[in-house]
Structures are given as structure tokens and as C-alpha cells.
Design a protein around this motif. Structure first.
Motif, mmCIF file in Angstrom:
data_model
loop_
_atom_site.group_PDB
_atom_site.id
_atom_site.type_symbol
_atom_site.label_atom_id
_atom_site.label_comp_id
_atom_site.label_asym_id
_atom_site.label_seq_id
_atom_site.Cartn_x
_atom_site.Cartn_y
_atom_site.Cartn_z
ATOM 1 N N LYS A 9 0.824 -1.214 0.000
ATOM 2 C CA LYS A 9 0.000 0.000 0.000
ATOM 3 C C LYS A 9 0.856 1.260 0.000
ATOM 4 O O LYS A 9 0.539 2.238 -0.672
ATOM 5 N N LEU A 10 1.964 1.246 0.735
ATOM 6 C CA LEU A 10 2.874 2.390 0.728
ATOM 7 C C LEU A 10 3.526 2.575 -0.635
ATOM 8 O O LEU A 10 3.703 3.701 -1.098
ATOM 9 N N ARG A 11 3.876 1.472 -1.272
ATOM 10 C CA ARG A 11 4.494 1.546 -2.600
ATOM 11 C C ARG A 11 3.537 2.190 -3.596
ATOM 12 O O ARG A 11 3.931 3.070 -4.373
ATOM 13 N N VAL A 12 2.271 1.806 -3.555
ATOM 14 C CA VAL A 12 1.277 2.370 -4.476
ATOM 15 C C VAL A 12 0.987 3.827 -4.128
ATOM 16 O O VAL A 12 0.962 4.696 -5.004
ATOM 17 N N ALA A 13 0.787 4.114 -2.842
ATOM 18 C CA ALA A 13 0.421 5.463 -2.420
ATOM 19 C C ALA A 13 1.522 6.481 -2.719
ATOM 20 O O ALA A 13 1.234 7.623 -3.069
ATOM 21 N N LEU A 14 2.779 6.050 -2.593
ATOM 22 C CA LEU A 14 3.908 6.961 -2.805
ATOM 23 C C LEU A 14 4.513 6.855 -4.203
ATOM 24 O O LEU A 14 5.516 7.500 -4.480
ATOM 25 N N LEU A 27 19.585 3.844 2.618
ATOM 26 C CA LEU A 27 19.784 5.039 3.444
ATOM 27 C C LEU A 27 19.988 4.695 4.917
ATOM 28 O O LEU A 27 20.582 5.471 5.661
ATOM 29 N N VAL A 28 19.468 3.539 5.338
ATOM 30 C CA VAL A 28 19.643 3.087 6.722
ATOM 31 C C VAL A 28 20.571 1.870 6.781
ATOM 32 O O VAL A 28 20.509 1.072 7.711
ATOM 33 N N ASP A 29 21.423 1.728 5.769
ATOM 34 C CA ASP A 29 22.418 0.645 5.686
ATOM 35 C C ASP A 29 21.790 -0.743 5.746
ATOM 36 O O ASP A 29 22.317 -1.646 6.395
ATOM 37 N N PHE A 30 20.658 -0.906 5.073
ATOM 38 C CA PHE A 30 20.008 -2.211 4.979
ATOM 39 C C PHE A 30 20.077 -2.645 3.525
ATOM 40 O O PHE A 30 19.514 -1.994 2.649
ATOM 41 N N LYS A 31 20.805 -3.722 3.271
ATOM 42 C CA LYS A 31 21.021 -4.196 1.901
ATOM 43 C C LYS A 31 19.990 -5.257 1.540
ATOM 44 O O LYS A 31 19.792 -6.216 2.282
ATOM 45 N N PHE A 60 12.553 0.124 6.422
ATOM 46 C CA PHE A 60 11.982 0.870 5.309
ATOM 47 C C PHE A 60 11.349 2.167 5.802
ATOM 48 O O PHE A 60 11.544 3.228 5.203
ATOM 49 N N LEU A 61 10.591 2.104 6.885
ATOM 50 C CA LEU A 61 9.944 3.306 7.411
ATOM 51 C C LEU A 61 10.968 4.332 7.890
ATOM 52 O O LEU A 61 10.804 5.533 7.652
ATOM 53 N N ASN A 62 12.040 3.872 8.530
ATOM 54 C CA ASN A 62 13.102 4.794 8.950
ATOM 55 C C ASN A 62 13.801 5.407 7.741
ATOM 56 O O ASN A 62 14.117 6.603 7.728
ATOM 57 N N GLY A 63 14.047 4.605 6.709
ATOM 58 C CA GLY A 63 14.645 5.124 5.488
ATOM 59 C C GLY A 63 13.724 6.076 4.756
ATOM 60 O O GLY A 63 14.169 7.059 4.165
ATOM 61 N N LEU A 64 12.429 5.800 4.815
ATOM 62 C CA LEU A 64 11.440 6.679 4.172
ATOM 63 C C LEU A 64 11.438 8.055 4.827
ATOM 64 O O LEU A 64 11.310 9.077 4.135
ATOM 65 N N ILE A 65 11.599 8.104 6.133
ATOM 66 C CA ILE A 65 11.686 9.396 6.840
ATOM 67 C C ILE A 65 12.874 10.184 6.317
ATOM 68 O O ILE A 65 12.755 11.372 5.996
ATOM 69 N N ILE A 66 14.020 9.538 6.201
ATOM 70 C CA ILE A 66 15.217 10.216 5.682
ATOM 71 C C ILE A 66 15.007 10.640 4.236
ATOM 72 O O ILE A 66 15.374 11.739 3.835
ATOM 73 N N HIS A 67 14.393 9.781 3.448
ATOM 74 C CA HIS A 67 14.149 10.071 2.034
ATOM 75 C C HIS A 67 13.216 11.275 1.860
ATOM 76 O O HIS A 67 13.453 12.125 1.001
ATOM 77 N N MET A 68 12.196 11.359 2.687
ATOM 78 C CA MET A 68 11.183 12.408 2.524
ATOM 79 C C MET A 68 11.635 13.760 3.096
ATOM 80 O O MET A 68 11.377 14.792 2.498
ATOM 81 N N ARG A 69 12.284 13.755 4.240
ATOM 82 C CA ARG A 69 12.635 15.050 4.870
ATOM 83 C C ARG A 69 14.118 15.331 4.935
ATOM 84 O O ARG A 69 14.527 16.401 5.350
ATOM 85 N N GLY A 70 14.937 14.344 4.583
ATOM 86 C CA GLY A 70 16.380 14.537 4.600
ATOM 87 C C GLY A 70 16.981 14.142 5.928
ATOM 88 O O GLY A 70 16.270 14.020 6.925
ATOM 89 N N PRO A 71 18.296 13.962 5.947
ATOM 90 C CA PRO A 71 18.957 13.594 7.211
ATOM 91 C C PRO A 71 18.956 14.757 8.183
ATOM 92 O O PRO A 71 18.930 15.916 7.785
#
Length: 72
Positions: A9-14, A27-31, A60-71
């Protein structure tokens, strides 16, 4: 609702592609590879389906925060 459903749902919504999700996780060092990620989006009766764990969704949610608002 499963973690797989939440990610779908997040993939579709975003409007995210699989490669963008991989980059967000980096972005959160998860490969993770795109093929591993694709297993989470399959239907539950597909032989290559994998349930999405809490750790991957959390990263993913932690990386999404960084992706959306920056570090910070």
C-alpha cells in the motif's frame, strides 16, 4: 493486515518502484536486492512468496523518513 500488505500500500500510495525502495533501504544501511524485494509483493499462494519481517518494514519506514525530509 500483514507487513506485506502495508509495504504494498505504501508503494502504491507513494508511487515507488522496487529500485527506489532498495535505495530507501540503503539510506539506513540495509542491503536487499530487487529480486528479494519482489518476493514480498507476490501473492501468498505463490511458491516464491516471502513474509515481510518487522525488521525490514521498520528499516523501510526509517529510510522513508530520511528520504522524505532529509537527514537530520
Amino acid at each position: 493486515m500483514s507487513n506485506n500488505d502495508i509495504l504494498k500500500k505504501l508503494r502504491v500510495a507513494l508511487h515507488l518502484r522496487n529500485d527506489q525502495i532498495v535505495e530507501i533501504l540503503k539510506l539506513v544501511d540495509f542491503k536487499i536486492t530487487t529480486s528479494e524485494l519482489g518476493a514480498f509483493f507476490r501473492s501468498e499462494d505463490h511458491p516464491n512468496f516471502k513474509p515481510l519481517g518487522d525488521q525490514i518494514l521498520r528499516n523501510f519506514l526509517n529510510g522513508l523518513i530520511i528520504h522524505m525530509r532529509g537527514p537530520l
